[in-house]
Write a protein that holds these residues in place. Structure first.
Motif, PDB file in Angstrom:
ATOM      1  N   ILE A  97     -37.476  -2.079 -18.843  1.00 20.05           N
ATOM      2  CA  ILE A  97     -37.746  -2.327 -17.425  1.00 20.05           C
ATOM      3  C   ILE A  97     -36.880  -1.464 -16.506  1.00 20.05           C
ATOM      4  O   ILE A  97     -37.237  -1.233 -15.343  1.00 20.05           O
ATOM      5  CB  ILE A  97     -37.561  -3.818 -17.072  1.00 20.05           C
ATOM      6  CG1 ILE A  97     -36.125  -4.261 -17.277  1.00 20.05           C
ATOM      7  CG2 ILE A  97     -38.540  -4.678 -17.863  1.00 20.05           C
ATOM      8  CD1 ILE A  97     -35.867  -5.676 -16.763  1.00 20.05           C
ATOM      9  N   ASN A  98     -35.750  -0.971 -17.019  1.00 22.14           N
ATOM     10  CA  ASN A  98     -34.894  -0.092 -16.204  1.00 22.14           C
ATOM     11  C   ASN A  98     -35.285   1.370 -16.325  1.00 22.14           C
ATOM     12  O   ASN A  98     -34.715   2.226 -15.641  1.00 22.14           O
ATOM     13  CB  ASN A  98     -33.424  -0.257 -16.609  1.00 22.14           C
ATOM     14  CG  ASN A  98     -32.881  -1.626 -16.240  1.00 22.14           C
ATOM     15  OD1 ASN A  98     -33.374  -2.258 -15.309  1.00 22.14           O
ATOM     16  ND2 ASN A  98     -31.869  -2.087 -16.964  1.00 22.14           N
ATOM     17  N   GLY A  99     -36.228   1.682 -17.203  1.00 21.24           N
ATOM     18  CA  GLY A  99     -36.683   3.058 -17.350  1.00 21.24           C
ATOM     19  C   GLY A  99     -35.784   3.921 -18.203  1.00 21.24           C
ATOM     20  O   GLY A  99     -35.923   5.149 -18.196  1.00 21.24           O
ATOM     21  N   THR A 100     -34.872   3.285 -18.937  1.00 25.11           N
ATOM     22  CA  THR A 100     -34.001   4.048 -19.817  1.00 25.11           C
ATOM     23  C   THR A 100     -34.790   4.689 -20.945  1.00 25.11           C
ATOM     24  O   THR A 100     -34.434   5.761 -21.451  1.00 25.11           O
ATOM     25  CB  THR A 100     -32.890   3.149 -20.399  1.00 25.11           C
ATOM     26  OG1 THR A 100     -32.209   2.501 -19.328  1.00 25.11           O
ATOM     27  CG2 THR A 100     -31.899   3.950 -21.210  1.00 25.11           C
ATOM     28  N   THR A 101     -35.876   4.019 -21.342  1.00 23.01           N
ATOM     29  CA  THR A 101     -36.756   4.569 -22.372  1.00 23.01           C
ATOM     30  C   THR A 101     -38.189   4.541 -21.857  1.00 23.01           C
ATOM     31  O   THR A 101     -38.564   3.654 -21.077  1.00 23.01           O
ATOM     32  CB  THR A 101     -36.670   3.756 -23.680  1.00 23.01           C
ATOM     33  OG1 THR A 101     -37.572   4.302 -24.632  1.00 23.01           O
ATOM     34  CG2 THR A 101     -37.028   2.289 -23.449  1.00 23.01           C
ATOM     35  N   SER A 159     -30.973  -6.408 -24.454  1.00 23.67           N
ATOM     36  CA  SER A 159     -30.652  -5.036 -24.066  1.00 23.67           C
ATOM     37  C   SER A 159     -31.862  -4.115 -24.215  1.00 23.67           C
ATOM     38  O   SER A 159     -32.093  -3.232 -23.383  1.00 23.67           O
ATOM     39  CB  SER A 159     -29.478  -4.512 -24.908  1.00 23.67           C
ATOM     40  OG  SER A 159     -29.796  -4.532 -26.297  1.00 23.67           O
ATOM     41  N   ALA A 160     -32.656  -4.340 -25.275  1.00 27.27           N
ATOM     42  CA  ALA A 160     -33.850  -3.517 -25.478  1.00 27.27           C
ATOM     43  C   ALA A 160     -34.868  -3.781 -24.373  1.00 27.27           C
ATOM     44  O   ALA A 160     -35.534  -2.853 -23.880  1.00 27.27           O
ATOM     45  CB  ALA A 160     -34.468  -3.803 -26.845  1.00 27.27           C
ATOM     46  N   ALA A 170     -43.712  -1.139 -17.190  1.00 24.48           N
ATOM     47  CA  ALA A 170     -42.488  -1.936 -17.116  1.00 24.48           C
ATOM     48  C   ALA A 170     -42.474  -2.809 -15.862  1.00 24.48           C
ATOM     49  O   ALA A 170     -42.079  -3.987 -15.907  1.00 24.48           O
ATOM     50  CB  ALA A 170     -41.272  -1.018 -17.124  1.00 24.48           C
ATOM     51  N   GLU A 171     -42.904  -2.254 -14.745  1.00 24.81           N
ATOM     52  CA  GLU A 171     -42.910  -3.012 -13.491  1.00 24.81           C
ATOM     53  C   GLU A 171     -43.874  -4.194 -13.572  1.00 24.81           C
ATOM     54  O   GLU A 171     -43.545  -5.311 -13.140  1.00 24.81           O
ATOM     55  CB  GLU A 171     -43.280  -2.086 -12.328  1.00 24.81           C
ATOM     56  CG  GLU A 171     -42.188  -1.087 -11.978  1.00 24.81           C
ATOM     57  CD  GLU A 171     -42.658  -0.012 -11.005  1.00 24.81           C
ATOM     58  OE1 GLU A 171     -43.834  -0.114 -10.564  1.00 24.81           O
ATOM     59  OE2 GLU A 171     -41.881   0.906 -10.700  1.00 24.81           O
TER      60      GLU A 171
END
Length: 242
Positions: A43-47, A37-38, A11-12
């Motif tokens: 990128i926020n690490g939610t998934t 949102s996906a 993601a980073e």
């Protein structure tokens, strides 16, 4: 490395690539066929689950393979990365070499005892111009036992300009290991396209001295990037066959 760590690296790197491309998050999400949102969840690490289709679309957008969005370091993967940076003509040339090697392996059970030897067709005086080269195979079983996989290729000497250190038809066995103080190496000058056989001395500045006293000594300041970038260290001479 855990699934979470790997997905965070991915993601980073993906977000850094977006910024390098000058795209907004909305634009990047659109190119990956994702909602904003996906994209943000990734990128926020939610998934920590990333769809294969997203990886495919990411390749189309950036030209990079999935592993290039991680900190994974593997010599074979790094080789693929280098090949992908070449032109189609260069890649075709490399494919012919691979086909040649595969054909040789299929016909020789003892293929590991052989080394690929490059035979330059150009001028082999000091400041060698390698216009082109032929390829031949040479059985080096004795040297392979001694040096193992250190030997990556060979270069045939085609003139007596390096006499008495190297004579015509000598074969230099080359290792791609780092060239250390006192080693003899093959150095390529980016500016001229010429190749030099030189003794390397790690002084200040470093010295590239002729092996037989014939030719110019080059001085390279290791603190200056522009001088270091001028030279390619092709390999180190670890043995010669006479």
């Amino acid at each position: 490395m855990t699934r979470f760590e790997l997905s965070r690296q991915f993601a980073e790197h993906m977000e850094m690539e977006r910024m390098n491309l000058g795209l907004t998050q909305q634009q990047m999400a659109g190119r990956l066929d994702l909602s904003l949102s996906a994209y943000k969840r990734i990128i926020n690490g939610t998934t920590d689950k990333i769809d294969l289709y997203v990886i495919y679309k990411l390749y189309l957008v950036t030209g990079k393979l999935a592993y290039e969005f991680t900190d994974i370091s593997d010599p074979y993967l790094n080789l693929k990365k280098k090949i992908m940076g070449l032109s189609p003509i260069q890649i075709t040339y490399i494919e012919t070499l691979i086909d040649f090697e595969n054909s040789f392996v299929a016909k020789h059970d003892d293929y590991e005892d052989y080394v690929t030897v490059y035979v330059p067709t150009g001028n082999m005086e000091d400041g060698m111009v390698y216009d082109s080269s032929n390829i031949e195979k040479r059985n080096i079983a004795v040297y392979r036992k001694r040096y193992g996989s250190q030997i990556s290729c060979g270069i045939r000497i085609t003139s007596n300009h390096l006499h008495p250190v190297y004579n015509k038809d000598d074969i230099l066995l080359i290792s791609r290991k780092s060239i250390r103080d006192g080693d003899t190496g093959i150095f390529l000058n980016r500016d001229t396209g010429c190749a030099y056989v030189r003794k390397f001395y790690q002084t200040s500045p470093c010295r590239l001295e002729p092996v037989n006293g014939y030719g110019e000594t080059f001085y390279v300041d290791s603190t200056k990037k522009e001088e270091m970038d001028r030279w390619i260290k092709f390999g180190c001479v670890i043995a010669k066959i006479r």
